[in-house]
Structure formats: structure tokens, C-alpha cells
Motif scaffolding. Structure first.
Motif, PDB file in Angstrom:
ATOM      1  N   VAL A  14     -14.310  22.047  -1.770  1.00  0.00           N
ATOM      2  CA  VAL A  14     -14.512  23.391  -1.200  1.00  0.00           C
ATOM      3  C   VAL A  14     -13.888  24.441  -2.110  1.00  0.00           C
ATOM      4  O   VAL A  14     -14.477  25.492  -2.386  1.00  0.00           O
ATOM      5  CB  VAL A  14     -13.913  23.460   0.213  1.00  0.00           C
ATOM      6  N   LEU A  15     -12.695  24.142  -2.589  1.00  0.00           N
ATOM      7  CA  LEU A  15     -12.012  25.066  -3.495  1.00  0.00           C
ATOM      8  C   LEU A  15     -12.824  25.305  -4.769  1.00  0.00           C
ATOM      9  O   LEU A  15     -13.002  26.449  -5.217  1.00  0.00           O
ATOM     10  CB  LEU A  15     -10.640  24.495  -3.847  1.00  0.00           C
ATOM     11  N   LEU A  16     -13.338  24.228  -5.351  1.00  0.00           N
ATOM     12  CA  LEU A  16     -14.061  24.346  -6.616  1.00  0.00           C
ATOM     13  C   LEU A  16     -15.416  25.016  -6.443  1.00  0.00           C
ATOM     14  O   LEU A  16     -15.913  25.661  -7.368  1.00  0.00           O
ATOM     15  CB  LEU A  16     -14.225  22.967  -7.250  1.00  0.00           C
ATOM     16  N   ILE A  17     -16.023  24.876  -5.275  1.00  0.00           N
ATOM     17  CA  ILE A  17     -17.259  25.622  -5.020  1.00  0.00           C
ATOM     18  C   ILE A  17     -16.965  27.122  -5.089  1.00  0.00           C
ATOM     19  O   ILE A  17     -17.722  27.897  -5.685  1.00  0.00           O
ATOM     20  CB  ILE A  17     -17.856  25.226  -3.662  1.00  0.00           C
ATOM     21  N   GLY A  18     -15.841  27.534  -4.491  1.00  0.00           N
ATOM     22  CA  GLY A  18     -15.453  28.941  -4.557  1.00  0.00           C
ATOM     23  C   GLY A  18     -15.145  29.389  -5.965  1.00  0.00           C
ATOM     24  O   GLY A  18     -15.572  30.464  -6.408  1.00  0.00           O
ATOM     25  N   TYR A  19     -14.415  28.560  -6.709  1.00  0.00           N
ATOM     26  CA  TYR A  19     -14.084  28.925  -8.087  1.00  0.00           C
ATOM     27  C   TYR A  19     -15.307  28.857  -8.998  1.00  0.00           C
ATOM     28  O   TYR A  19     -15.412  29.610  -9.965  1.00  0.00           O
ATOM     29  CB  TYR A  19     -12.973  28.018  -8.618  1.00  0.00           C
ATOM     30  N   GLY A  20     -16.231  27.942  -8.706  1.00  0.00           N
ATOM     31  CA  GLY A  20     -17.473  27.902  -9.474  1.00  0.00           C
ATOM     32  C   GLY A  20     -18.270  29.180  -9.304  1.00  0.00           C
ATOM     33  O   GLY A  20     -18.828  29.726 -10.270  1.00  0.00           O
ATOM     34  N   LEU A  21     -18.325  29.682  -8.072  1.00  0.00           N
ATOM     35  CA  LEU A  21     -18.977  30.973  -7.817  1.00  0.00           C
ATOM     36  C   LEU A  21     -18.255  32.093  -8.547  1.00  0.00           C
ATOM     37  O   LEU A  21     -18.895  32.939  -9.192  1.00  0.00           O
ATOM     38  CB  LEU A  21     -18.988  31.240  -6.313  1.00  0.00           C
ATOM     39  N   LEU A  22     -16.928  32.115  -8.479  1.00  0.00           N
ATOM     40  CA  LEU A  22     -16.160  33.206  -9.062  1.00  0.00           C
ATOM     41  C   LEU A  22     -16.375  33.317 -10.567  1.00  0.00           C
ATOM     42  O   LEU A  22     -16.580  34.414 -11.095  1.00  0.00           O
ATOM     43  CB  LEU A  22     -14.671  33.016  -8.767  1.00  0.00           C
ATOM     44  N   GLY A  23     -16.325  32.190 -11.278  1.00  0.00           N
ATOM     45  CA  GLY A  23     -16.447  32.245 -12.729  1.00  0.00           C
ATOM     46  C   GLY A  23     -17.757  32.847 -13.179  1.00  0.00           C
ATOM     47  O   GLY A  23     -17.793  33.694 -14.083  1.00  0.00           O
ATOM     48  N   THR A  24     -18.858  32.440 -12.548  1.00  0.00           N
ATOM     49  CA  THR A  24     -20.165  32.978 -12.914  1.00  0.00           C
ATOM     50  C   THR A  24     -20.316  34.420 -12.449  1.00  0.00           C
ATOM     51  O   THR A  24     -20.865  35.266 -13.156  1.00  0.00           O
ATOM     52  CB  THR A  24     -21.280  32.107 -12.309  1.00  0.00           C
ATOM     53  N   LEU A  25     -19.810  34.699 -11.253  1.00  0.00           N
ATOM     54  CA  LEU A  25     -19.891  36.056 -10.711  1.00  0.00           C
ATOM     55  C   LEU A  25     -19.199  37.065 -11.622  1.00  0.00           C
ATOM     56  O   LEU A  25     -19.705  38.174 -11.838  1.00  0.00           O
ATOM     57  CB  LEU A  25     -19.259  36.077  -9.315  1.00  0.00           C
ATOM     58  N   LEU A  26     -18.044  36.690 -12.168  1.00  0.00           N
ATOM     59  CA  LEU A  26     -17.328  37.613 -13.048  1.00  0.00           C
ATOM     60  C   LEU A  26     -18.141  37.963 -14.284  1.00  0.00           C
ATOM     61  O   LEU A  26     -18.151  39.123 -14.720  1.00  0.00           O
ATOM     62  CB  LEU A  26     -15.984  37.001 -13.464  1.00  0.00           C
ATOM     63  N   GLY A  27     -18.813  36.964 -14.873  1.00  0.00           N
ATOM     64  CA  GLY A  27     -19.631  37.251 -16.041  1.00  0.00           C
ATOM     65  C   GLY A  27     -20.777  38.195 -15.721  1.00  0.00           C
ATOM     66  O   GLY A  27     -21.069  39.121 -16.491  1.00  0.00           O
ATOM     67  N   VAL A  28     -21.435  37.975 -14.575  1.00  0.00           N
ATOM     68  CA  VAL A  28     -22.538  38.854 -14.170  1.00  0.00           C
ATOM     69  C   VAL A  28     -22.017  40.244 -13.842  1.00  0.00           C
ATOM     70  O   VAL A  28     -22.593  41.260 -14.255  1.00  0.00           O
ATOM     71  CB  VAL A  28     -23.277  38.250 -12.959  1.00  0.00           C
ATOM     72  N   ARG A  29     -20.909  40.294 -13.110  1.00  0.00           N
ATOM     73  CA  ARG A  29     -20.354  41.596 -12.715  1.00  0.00           C
ATOM     74  C   ARG A  29     -19.840  42.380 -13.920  1.00  0.00           C
ATOM     75  O   ARG A  29     -19.911  43.621 -13.951  1.00  0.00           O
ATOM     76  CB  ARG A  29     -19.233  41.374 -11.701  1.00  0.00           C
ATOM     77  N   PHE A 221     -24.309  35.852 -21.150  1.00  0.00           N
ATOM     78  CA  PHE A 221     -25.498  35.547 -21.930  1.00  0.00           C
ATOM     79  C   PHE A 221     -26.755  35.742 -21.086  1.00  0.00           C
ATOM     80  O   PHE A 221     -27.715  36.400 -21.491  1.00  0.00           O
ATOM     81  CB  PHE A 221     -25.383  34.103 -22.439  1.00  0.00           C
ATOM     82  N   GLY A 222     -26.742  35.170 -19.870  1.00  0.00           N
ATOM     83  CA  GLY A 222     -27.892  35.308 -18.992  1.00  0.00           C
ATOM     84  C   GLY A 222     -28.120  36.739 -18.551  1.00  0.00           C
ATOM     85  O   GLY A 222     -29.261  37.232 -18.527  1.00  0.00           O
ATOM     86  N   ALA A 223     -27.040  37.441 -18.211  1.00  0.00           N
ATOM     87  CA  ALA A 223     -27.179  38.831 -17.764  1.00  0.00           C
ATOM     88  C   ALA A 223     -27.703  39.729 -18.881  1.00  0.00           C
ATOM     89  O   ALA A 223     -28.508  40.628 -18.643  1.00  0.00           O
ATOM     90  CB  ALA A 223     -25.838  39.337 -17.246  1.00  0.00           C
ATOM     91  N   ARG A 224     -27.245  39.494 -20.116  1.00  0.00           N
ATOM     92  CA  ARG A 224     -27.724  40.302 -21.245  1.00  0.00           C
ATOM     93  C   ARG A 224     -29.215  40.072 -21.508  1.00  0.00           C
ATOM     94  O   ARG A 224     -29.887  40.946 -22.053  1.00  0.00           O
ATOM     95  CB  ARG A 224     -26.946  39.960 -22.512  1.00  0.00           C
ATOM     96  N   LEU A 225     -29.701  38.910 -21.124  1.00  0.00           N
ATOM     97  CA  LEU A 225     -31.127  38.609 -21.291  1.00  0.00           C
ATOM     98  C   LEU A 225     -31.946  39.019 -20.070  1.00  0.00           C
ATOM     99  O   LEU A 225     -33.124  38.664 -19.963  1.00  0.00           O
ATOM    100  CB  LEU A 225     -31.312  37.117 -21.562  1.00  0.00           C
ATOM    101  N   ASP A 226     -31.313  39.755 -19.150  1.00  0.00           N
ATOM    102  CA  ASP A 226     -31.977  40.241 -17.933  1.00  0.00           C
ATOM    103  C   ASP A 226     -32.470  39.097 -17.051  1.00  0.00           C
ATOM    104  O   ASP A 226     -33.493  39.221 -16.363  1.00  0.00           O
ATOM    105  CB  ASP A 226     -33.142  41.186 -18.273  1.00  0.00           C
ATOM    106  N   MET A 227     -31.768  37.958 -17.064  1.00  0.00           N
ATOM    107  CA  MET A 227     -32.088  36.886 -16.136  1.00  0.00           C
ATOM    108  C   MET A 227     -31.713  37.304 -14.716  1.00  0.00           C
ATOM    109  O   MET A 227     -30.777  38.079 -14.508  1.00  0.00           O
ATOM    110  CB  MET A 227     -31.323  35.612 -16.504  1.00  0.00           C
ATOM    111  N   THR A 228     -32.417  36.777 -13.741  1.00  0.00           N
ATOM    112  CA  THR A 228     -32.047  36.998 -12.353  1.00  0.00           C
ATOM    113  C   THR A 228     -30.820  36.153 -12.015  1.00  0.00           C
ATOM    114  O   THR A 228     -30.444  35.236 -12.767  1.00  0.00           O
ATOM    115  CB  THR A 228     -33.194  36.612 -11.415  1.00  0.00           C
TER     116      THR A 228
END
Length: 421
Positions: A14-29, A221-228
Motif C-alpha cells: 500500500v505504501l509503495l503504491i502511494g510512492y509509485g504515484l508520487l514519483g510519477t506525479l512529481l515529474g508530470v507536475r 520525458f513523457g510530459a515533454r512529448l505531450d503524452m497523456t
């Protein structure tokens, strides 16, 4: 499998699901907040600085206040920093928050791993160790898809990640189990490690750089390429799942052949796969997620094979200290990965990230070929048996079946086969 082990793995998942979301979210944000690639790389680097700080300070904290209180404190710190990422934006805030987040995460790993070590019977260590590694990666992969629930520009996804971190406290806090001790045995001196296995040390450092660049900068990388958000989640999860599923067959291959040769071939294949990812993006071809799946299996194997190669040259009693030293070297490499990747992306656009990874892997290929001219490999029958590994904390090494003989003073290196972390 004992109920306590299931509860511990469930809470950590459960903890790692939250941290997995956070790491990717920070890059997009970070892209939404118009941070430069270099700024984002420095922010992401903060996690690995926190990882090193937590590795040094965590055992002392756990020894002083106990496991349950330590877990609650680390989880509270992790939850607070996760929510503050959404309340306070900008690199000046995010870097120190990322350092605290990394220190909290490695502390949480230490608590869970030392408990698992205490509760796992010797006859089940190999199986529980492998399940733990696979569970870790799959939980991180699952967290990627939570990015689809809320708008990344809002506070809501940070709140969701915070809720998951807080919920992880419950199964750990209600677990009735004697609190184990934390071994603070120091790592083997880094210069001695390099003398024992120059290629193993180089492989661990470059694995840290490439993995650090992946975790920190792939969402950017994904956000710079305008990925959803869905495309970015799919790209991240495909890479992570590839790492979870392909490590074991690749590792078994290294058990049956000269491990240096396998490491060189894996690095070469990973470099070519990274180049293929860059070309696919530039030409707008389909199949990027399939390439990412293969790349993840190859990339995540570099660290474990490098550690295995190092262990092939160790004497009895050196394994625990050596592996802790290698984890420190991995963290130092990972410090450089996001910042170097961000700089490359600023100069050569988003596609510079896979090309950066390819260059680093090719450098390791060249060094491996050189090392093969300097020393003969150990006999195949004396090589260690491979077990997949995700970099978590030094405590997990104590759970590894490789150390059973070491703890009793028996020969844990040769000629018995060894699981390698």
C-alpha cells in the motif's frame, strides 16, 4: 507463508503504491509548473540524497525508539512531505521535501525488512526474498495508474498518495511481533571493493545513474512529448513490470556462463533498446511500451548482475559489508542520474534521455571488454545463484539466504551455490 509476513508485505505494498504515484506525479507536475529539465533533475536527485542520509541515520533511530514508533514516525514524515508537494510548488520547496521523502522511505524499508528477516524461517528465505522483490516492483507499477484518477494539476492526486501512505501504518502498527535488532555492521571500504571487483563496482554505479534517470526523468520525458497521463502511466508500468518479470531468466543465464560476458551482452542489449526507444519517439512509430518492457528487464538486471559478479570474488564474511557498500555506490550513482539526464534533455530535448542511458550503458560495455583482458573469470560452478533484486535498504540483505552460512561462520562463498542480491 506466515500471516505476519503477509501483513508486512501488504502494508508495504500500500505504501509503495502511494510512492509509485508520487514519483510519477512529481515529474508530470514539474512540467505543468514549467520547471526546466535541469531543475526537475535536481529535485528528483533529492530522493537519492535522502536515501543516503536515511541509510546512515535510520538504524540508530530504529534502535533508540523501536520499530513501531519508528515506522509511525517515518510514515508521518512521508505523508506530510507527500501532501506538502501539492501545497508548496517550485524547485526551492520540492528539493528539501524530496530529500525528506527519500530519508523517510528508506527508514520505512528498514523497519519492514528487519521484521521480515526476523519472521522468515531459514527454509523459506529464498522464496520470501524473491516474493518481496517482485511485490516491491509490482506495487510501484500499480501506483502509476492512479495518475489517471485526478487532474495532475490539482491537489487531489497528492492527497490520494498521502492517504495511501497513512493507511500503510495500520497493518504495521497492529502487528504483534517481537522487535528485532538492527545490525549496524559497516560497509566494506569502497576502495577495497573496487580492488576486489572493478567491473562490479563500475556496473553498480552506472546502474544507479541509469535507474536514477529512469525513475526521476521518465515522467518528464513523457510530459515533454505531450503524452497523456495514461500514456505516461503505461510507459512507466511497462518498464517496471519488465524489470519484475525478466530479471530472473536473465539472472539464470548469468549463472550458466561467464558473468562478465552476460553483463556486457545485457548492457549492449539495453543500450540498443534505449536507442530504439529514442528512434521510435523521433519517428513517431508505435511500440514504445513494448520496447520499454524489454528495456526494464535489461536495465534492472544490470545492478543485480554487477552485485553477483562482485560476490563471485568475495571471501567468507565479506558479503554483508560488500553489499552495503555497493548499495551506497548505487545511491551515489543515482544522485547523478536525474541531474545529468535533465541537463541532457535541456540540450537535446526529451529524446536525449534514452540516448543518455544508451551512452552510459555502452561505456560499461567498453569497460567490461577491457576487464576481460585483465583477469580470468571464476569457474562457472563457483558462481552465485541469481535472485532478482530491487534496491530498497541495506537491511534486506540480512534476509538473504546467502548470509545463512556467514552468520554461523561457515563458508558461504564456495563451493555451495549462493543467492545473490
Amino acid at each position: 507463508m506466515r500471516l505476519t509476513i503477509v501483513v508486512l508485505l501488504g502494508g508495504l505494498s500500500v505504501l509503495l503504491i502511494g510512492y509509485g504515484l508520487l514519483g510519477t506525479l512529481l515529474g508530470v507536475r514539474a512540467t505543468i509548473e514549467q520547471l526546466s529539465n535541469v531543475q526537475t533533475g535536481l529535485v528528483m536527485m533529492g530522493y537519492y540524497l535522502g536515501y543516503i542520509i536515511g541509510t546512515v541515520s535510520g538504524p540508530g533511530i530504529i534502535q533508540r525508539v523501536g520499530h513501531i514508533r519508528s515506522f509511525a514516525a517515518f510514515a508521518a514524515l512521508g505523508a506530510a512531505t507527500t501532501l506538502l508537494f501539492g501545497l508548496l510548488t517550485g524547485a526551492a520547496w520540492w528539493f528539501p521535501l524530496r530529500v525528506l521523502s527519500g530519508a523517510a522511505m528508506v527508514g520505512l524499508y528498514m523497519v519492514v525488512e528487519s521484521w521480515l528477516n526476523e519472521k522468515t524461517p531459514a527454509s523459506s528465505r529464498g522464496r520470501v526474498f524473491a516474493i518481496y522483490m517482485i511485490t516491491t516492483l509490482l506495487a510501484l507499477a500499480s501506483g502509476q495508474f492512479l495518475l489517471l484518477i485526478y487532474d495532475p494539476a490539482s491537489l487531489a492526486p497528492f492527497a490520494l498518495a498521502t492517504v495511501l501512505v497513512v493507511l500503510a501504518i495500520i497493518p504495521i502498527a497492529v502487528t504483534r511481533v517481537a522487535e528485532p535488532s538492527i545490525d549496524t555492521h559497516p560497509h566494506l571500504p569502497l576502495l577495497q571493493l573496487f580492488r576486489l571487483s572493478p567491473l562490479g563496482v563500475a556496473g553498480v554505479v552506472i546502474a544507479g545513474m541509469v535507474n536514477g534517470a529512469f525513475w526521476g526523468m521518465t515522467p518528464v520525458f513523457g510530459a515533454r512529448l505531450d503524452m497523456t497521463a495514461g500514456d505516461i502511466a503505461g510507459l512507466m508500468s511497462a518498464t517496471i513490470v519488465g524489470g519484475a518479470l525478466l530479471q530472473l531468466p536473465i539472472g539464470h543465464l548469468s549463472d550458466r556462463h561467464d558473468r562478465r560476458r552476460v553483463l556486457i551482452l545485457v548492457c549492449l542489449a539495453a543500450a540498443l533498446t534505449a536507442l530504439a526507444a529514442g528512434l521510435t519517439v523521433q519517428a513517431q512509430w508505435p511500440g514504445l511500451n513494448l520496447i520499454a518492457f524489454v528495456y526494464g528487464g535489461l536495465m534492472f538486471s544490470v545492478y543485480a548482475i554487477s552485485v553477483a559478479h562482485t560476490n563471485d570474488h568475495l571471501q567468507p564474511g565479506q558479503v554483508l559489508g560488500a553489499t552495503r557498500g555497493l548499495l551506497l555506490l548505487y545511491g551515489l550513482g543515482a544522485l547523478a542520474g536525474p541531474s545529468a539526464g535533465g541537463w541532457i534533455m535541456d540540450r537535446y530535448a526529451a529524446v536525449g534521455l534514452p540516448y543518455f542511458s544508451a551512452i552510459m550503458l555502452l561505456l560499461l560495455v567498453c569497460y567490461g571488454l577491457y576487464r576481460m583482458t585483465q583477469r580470468n573469470s571464476p569457474p562457472i560452478e563457483e558462481q552465485a545463484e541469481f535472485v532478482p533484486l530491487a534496491r530498497t535498504s541495506p537491511i534486506v540483505i540480512e534476509m538473504h539466504p546467502l548470509l545463512d552460512g556467514e552468520s554461523t561462520g561457515e563458508d558461504s562463498t564456495h563451493p555451495e551455490p549462493r543467492d545473490v542480491s
